[in-house]
Design an enzyme around this catalytic site. Structure first.
Site, short mmCIF file in Angstrom:
data_model
loop_
_atom_site.label_atom_id
_atom_site.label_comp_id
_atom_site.label_asym_id
_atom_site.label_seq_id
_atom_site.Cartn_x
_atom_site.Cartn_y
_atom_site.Cartn_z
CB SER A 243 -1.92 7.07 22.77
OG SER A 243 -1.97 6.15 23.83
CB CYS A 244 -3.85 11.70 22.44
SG CYS A 244 -3.65 13.42 22.00
#
Lengths: 157, 80
Positions: free
Chosen positions: B17-18
């Site tokens: 994820s980011c």
């Protein structure tokens, strides 16, 4: 294109609130932005030695926190609830491939993010320089302002 | 699929994820020589826009983006 600059004041020391400054700082560094994080008050918890992965989050006073079931405020104050909420958030992060705070802090240092610990808060809380992770400078409000005045992005978190 | 883009290195950022896909892309691109191409695979739905912003800001060029079922494949030419 002249290099952009960003500063972030990290003032919170809970697991959830440690994420935004570190996510933004590491991403900015990856986008060739010169980044400084100024850690003050509870934000210092993030850079205390061996503490980044021990931060906690509490459902108490945090009604927006998603829980598997609605939890009355009084129940949130019971022993073990904070540990449960913390474990829940950590397992959610792991499942979704979200880096731990410790990893993000390492990545920030590795990518040249400048870390400054607030001298006044350190004195106030009785923290010694030795209790802070390596590679952190110590400074005051004027140190931050000096950098902030030349930065395009300045955030208080 | 006939005009496949030639690439020099592959980065598997699936499941991350980011901001990890961006951070890993930056690191990988730094190991390339100018004009070499990095192939990055992600599953983060935000990575499509994020990668474009990152490339624009760092002066690198996204040659192509392939969208599969839940996956994104970027071909990034080191231009800076």
């Amino acid at each position: 294109m002249a290099q952009k600059k960003m500063t972030i004041i990290a003032s919170k020391g809970t697991l959830d609130m440690a994420y935004p400054p570190l996510i933004l700082a590491t991403t900015a560094a990856a986008m060739d932005v010169d980044v400084t994080i100024f850690f003050t008050f509870y934000g210092l918890e993030i850079i205390k030695k061996d503490n980044a992965d021990r931060l906690k989050v509490s459902p108490l006073g945090n009604p927006a926190m998603p829980m598997p079931m609605p939890i009355p405020t009084l129940v949130s104050s019971l022993p073990g609830m904070e540990a449960m909420a913390t474990a829940m958030m950590k397992s959610m992060c792991k499942k979704h491939g979200v880096a731990s705070i410790g990893t993000l802090l390492d990545l920030a240092k590795e990518s040249g993010v400048k870390l400054i610990a607030c001298q006044m808060t350190m004195d106030l809380f009785g923290y010694k320089k030795e209790s802070i992770v390596d590679g952190v400078e110590v400074g005051g409000a004027a140190s931050w302002l000096d950098i902030a005045a030349d930065s395009q992005i300045n955030l208080f978190i | 699929m006939s005009a496949d883009i030639k690439f020099d290195q592959v980065l598997d950022a699936k499941g991350l994820s980011c901001p990890l896909p961006i951070l890993k892309t930056k690191k990988a691109v730094e190991t390339l020589a100018k004009d070499q191409v990095l192939k990055v695979e992600t599953t983060d739905p935000g990575s499509k826009n994020d990668m474009a912003s990152w490339a624009k800001r760092t002066g690198n060029e996204i040659l192509k983006v392939d969208e599969g079922s839940g996956t994104f494949t970027f071909y990034i030419k080191k231009s800076a």
